[in-house]
Design an enzyme around this catalytic site. Structure first.
Site, short mmCIF file in Angstrom:
data_model
loop_
_atom_site.label_atom_id
_atom_site.label_comp_id
_atom_site.label_asym_id
_atom_site.label_seq_id
_atom_site.Cartn_x
_atom_site.Cartn_y
_atom_site.Cartn_z
N ARG A 13 -20.90 -34.96 -16.06
CA ARG A 13 -19.93 -34.14 -16.81
C ARG A 13 -18.52 -34.66 -16.61
NH1 ARG A 13 -21.49 -29.61 -19.26
NH2 ARG A 13 -23.47 -28.63 -18.70
N ARG A 14 -18.19 -34.99 -15.37
CA ARG A 14 -16.84 -35.51 -15.09
C ARG A 14 -16.64 -36.89 -15.73
NH1 ARG A 14 -16.74 -33.85 -8.74
NH2 ARG A 14 -16.44 -31.62 -9.08
N ARG A 34 -31.11 -33.40 -19.28
CA ARG A 34 -32.51 -33.05 -19.58
C ARG A 34 -33.42 -33.34 -18.39
NH1 ARG A 34 -33.50 -29.20 -21.48
NH2 ARG A 34 -35.65 -29.75 -21.15
N ASN A 38 -35.60 -30.46 -16.78
CA ASN A 38 -37.07 -30.57 -16.73
C ASN A 38 -37.59 -30.42 -15.30
OD1 ASN A 38 -37.11 -30.95 -19.47
ND2 ASN A 38 -37.44 -33.15 -19.37
N TYR A 76 -39.25 -39.98 -11.86
CA TYR A 76 -39.09 -39.44 -13.21
C TYR A 76 -37.61 -39.32 -13.55
CZ TYR A 76 -38.87 -35.83 -16.82
OH TYR A 76 -38.58 -35.11 -17.94
N PHE A 77 -36.85 -38.73 -12.63
CA PHE A 77 -35.42 -38.54 -12.86
C PHE A 77 -34.72 -39.88 -13.05
CE2 PHE A 77 -31.02 -37.93 -11.61
CZ PHE A 77 -30.68 -36.78 -12.31
N ARG A 87 -39.39 -42.29 -18.28
CA ARG A 87 -39.87 -41.09 -17.61
C ARG A 87 -41.38 -40.91 -17.72
NH1 ARG A 87 -39.33 -39.51 -22.73
NH2 ARG A 87 -40.32 -37.58 -23.43
#
Length: 133
Positions: A13-14, A34, A38, A76-77, A87
């Site tokens: 976000r930053r 996401r 998830n 996965y991440f 993923r």
């Protein structure tokens, strides 16, 4: 692990200047968001199955499945952050581990609640055999 994922969303976000409650913007931010969402959605299912399998089946088997599941979710991440297709392999691995935990939990519950009844039913028969000798 979930804290690490949440921090990655905050950093993204930053980096891409996307303030809450926005969830769209740069494609890399959307993938990170996401992936975190998830993983958070499946965590209550994982914890419930881990808990039941550990109590009613075997703590060691449940713990081994839990560690493997957490590793698969971490992969996965990481894969999702790099590309959406990254993923899929870890997603299938974590789903198989959830099914395995489900099987262990069901087997443990069945053994716990049904085995004592079958043992009690067999007890009079066993006593008759002992008396016959």
């Amino acid at each position: 692990m979930l804290s690490y994922f949440a921090l990655q969303v905050i950093y993204a976000r930053r980096k891409y200047k996307i303030s809450p409650p926005e969830t769209t913007g740069h494609p890399e931010f959307e993938r990170i968001f996401r992936a975190q969402a998830n993983c958070s959605e499946y965590f209550p299912i994982f914890l419930s199955l881990l808990w039941v399998a550990g109590i009613f089946f075997h703590q060691g088997a449940a713990a081994a499945c839990g560690v493997l599941y957490l590793h698969a979710r971490f992969r996965y991440f990481q894969g999702y952050v790099q590309a959406a297709q990254g993923r899929l392999g870890p997603l299938y691995a974590s789903a198989r581990l959830l099914w395995l935990l489900m099987g262990l939990a069901v087997a443990g519950l069945l053994a716990h609640f049904l085995l004592p009844l079958s043992c009690l039913r067999a007890l009079p028969w066993s006593l008759q055999l002992l008396r016959a000798r």
